[in-house]
Design a protein around this motif. Sequence first.
Motif, short mmCIF file in Angstrom:
data_model
loop_
_atom_site.label_atom_id
_atom_site.label_comp_id
_atom_site.label_asym_id
_atom_site.label_seq_id
_atom_site.Cartn_x
_atom_site.Cartn_y
_atom_site.Cartn_z
N VAL A 1 71.58 -23.89 -66.59
CA VAL A 1 70.17 -23.87 -66.20
C VAL A 1 69.95 -24.80 -65.01
O VAL A 1 69.37 -24.41 -64.00
CB VAL A 1 69.26 -24.28 -67.38
N SER A 2 70.46 -26.04 -65.11
CA SER A 2 70.29 -26.98 -64.00
C SER A 2 71.30 -28.11 -64.13
O SER A 2 71.85 -28.35 -65.21
CB SER A 2 68.87 -27.56 -63.98
N ILE A 3 71.52 -28.80 -63.01
CA ILE A 3 72.36 -30.00 -63.00
C ILE A 3 71.62 -31.09 -62.25
O ILE A 3 71.09 -30.86 -61.15
CB ILE A 3 73.72 -29.76 -62.30
N LEU B 1 76.40 -36.84 -64.64
CA LEU B 1 75.61 -35.62 -64.53
C LEU B 1 74.91 -35.29 -65.84
O LEU B 1 75.47 -35.48 -66.93
CB LEU B 1 76.51 -34.44 -64.14
N LEU B 2 73.68 -34.80 -65.72
CA LEU B 2 72.97 -34.23 -66.85
C LEU B 2 72.93 -32.72 -66.61
O LEU B 2 72.28 -32.25 -65.67
CB LEU B 2 71.55 -34.78 -66.97
N VAL B 3 73.65 -32.00 -67.45
CA VAL B 3 73.76 -30.55 -67.29
C VAL B 3 72.93 -29.88 -68.39
O VAL B 3 73.21 -30.04 -69.58
CB VAL B 3 75.22 -30.09 -67.40
N LYS B 4 71.90 -29.16 -67.97
CA LYS B 4 71.07 -28.42 -68.93
C LYS B 4 71.55 -26.99 -68.97
O LYS B 4 71.73 -26.34 -67.93
CB LYS B 4 69.60 -28.50 -68.53
N ALA B 5 71.77 -26.50 -70.19
CA ALA B 5 72.36 -25.17 -70.35
C ALA B 5 71.83 -24.51 -71.62
O ALA B 5 71.19 -25.16 -72.45
CB ALA B 5 73.88 -25.28 -70.42
N ARG C 1 66.49 -29.49 -76.15
CA ARG C 1 66.71 -30.84 -75.62
C ARG C 1 67.74 -31.63 -76.43
O ARG C 1 67.87 -32.84 -76.25
CB ARG C 1 65.40 -31.61 -75.51
N LYS C 2 68.46 -30.97 -77.29
CA LYS C 2 69.53 -31.62 -78.04
C LYS C 2 70.73 -31.85 -77.13
O LYS C 2 71.09 -30.97 -76.33
CB LYS C 2 69.96 -30.76 -79.22
N VAL C 3 71.35 -33.02 -77.25
CA VAL C 3 72.60 -33.27 -76.55
C VAL C 3 73.71 -32.57 -77.31
O VAL C 3 73.90 -32.80 -78.51
CB VAL C 3 72.88 -34.78 -76.43
N LEU C 4 74.45 -31.70 -76.62
CA LEU C 4 75.44 -30.86 -77.28
C LEU C 4 76.84 -31.46 -77.24
O LEU C 4 77.57 -31.41 -78.24
CB LEU C 4 75.48 -29.48 -76.62
N ALA D 1 79.85 -35.59 -67.74
CA ALA D 1 78.78 -34.59 -67.72
C ALA D 1 78.20 -34.46 -69.12
O ALA D 1 78.87 -34.00 -70.05
CB ALA D 1 79.32 -33.25 -67.24
N ILE D 2 76.97 -34.90 -69.26
CA ILE D 2 76.25 -34.79 -70.54
C ILE D 2 75.62 -33.41 -70.60
O ILE D 2 74.86 -33.03 -69.72
CB ILE D 2 75.17 -35.88 -70.65
N ILE D 3 75.93 -32.67 -71.66
CA ILE D 3 75.42 -31.30 -71.79
C ILE D 3 74.25 -31.29 -72.77
O ILE D 3 74.37 -31.71 -73.92
CB ILE D 3 76.51 -30.33 -72.28
N GLN D 4 73.13 -30.78 -72.29
CA GLN D 4 71.89 -30.74 -73.09
C GLN D 4 71.38 -29.31 -73.16
O GLN D 4 71.37 -28.60 -72.15
CB GLN D 4 70.83 -31.64 -72.45
N ASP D 5 70.98 -28.88 -74.37
CA ASP D 5 70.34 -27.57 -74.51
C ASP D 5 68.97 -27.64 -73.83
O ASP D 5 68.13 -28.47 -74.20
CB ASP D 5 70.19 -27.21 -75.99
N SER D 6 68.75 -26.78 -72.87
CA SER D 6 67.50 -26.84 -72.09
C SER D 6 66.29 -26.45 -72.92
O SER D 6 65.17 -26.80 -72.56
CB SER D 6 67.59 -25.92 -70.87
#
Length: 204
Positions: free
Chosen positions: A68-70, A79-83, A22-25, A14-19
């Motif tokens: 925010v979204s998956i 998975l791309l998880v925006k949070a 857009r930085k990958v966290l 699961a790649i976590i990205q700041d929504s």
Amino acid sequence: MNIDFEKGNGLVPAIIQDSRTRKVLMLGYMNRQAYEKTVETKRVTFFSRQRQCLWTKGETSGNFLNLVSIESDCDNDTLLVKAIPDGPICHKGTDTCWGEKNEKSNIEFLSELQDFIEKRRKEMPEGSYTTSLFKDGINRIAQKVGEEALETVIEAVNGTTERVVYEGADLLYHLIVMLTSKGLRIEDLAKELQVRHSPDWQKH
């Protein structure tokens, strides 16, 4: 969402990205239970391969990842998880696990500003300067662009750096108002400049 947990022996990265930025966290792993808990609680939860249990990011530090979204990739196994993070994400105290600053570029604010101006145009709240410009119409808006352009030029010739920035910001604001009134976006100008940057571009 059809996620293929079997391919990775019950886990998917699961790649976590700041929504917002857009930085990958960070990168974590989810099993089906972690995914379901994330969706249910709206706080990103992983499966710890070391401890062999679920863990919600921030349960110790307080720096939760608010969902925010998956989205699943084309193979349904990543998975791309925006949070939205509540604070630094890395256990070493940095914003990201790569030591990067999780900050939005100043230039990206122009798009946010236009979103705000478009909201003003739709809602037309009383007492708003932007509302008054839209009520006055395109002729007044265009006049303000001209006035601010002249003031920017005057400051560039005879003023200080601070005044050039100040007047230039006024110019840019009024230009975005004019674009909005014409159904255009600041991104349309950026696209045009990008096209012109090509060595094959020829002036019309």
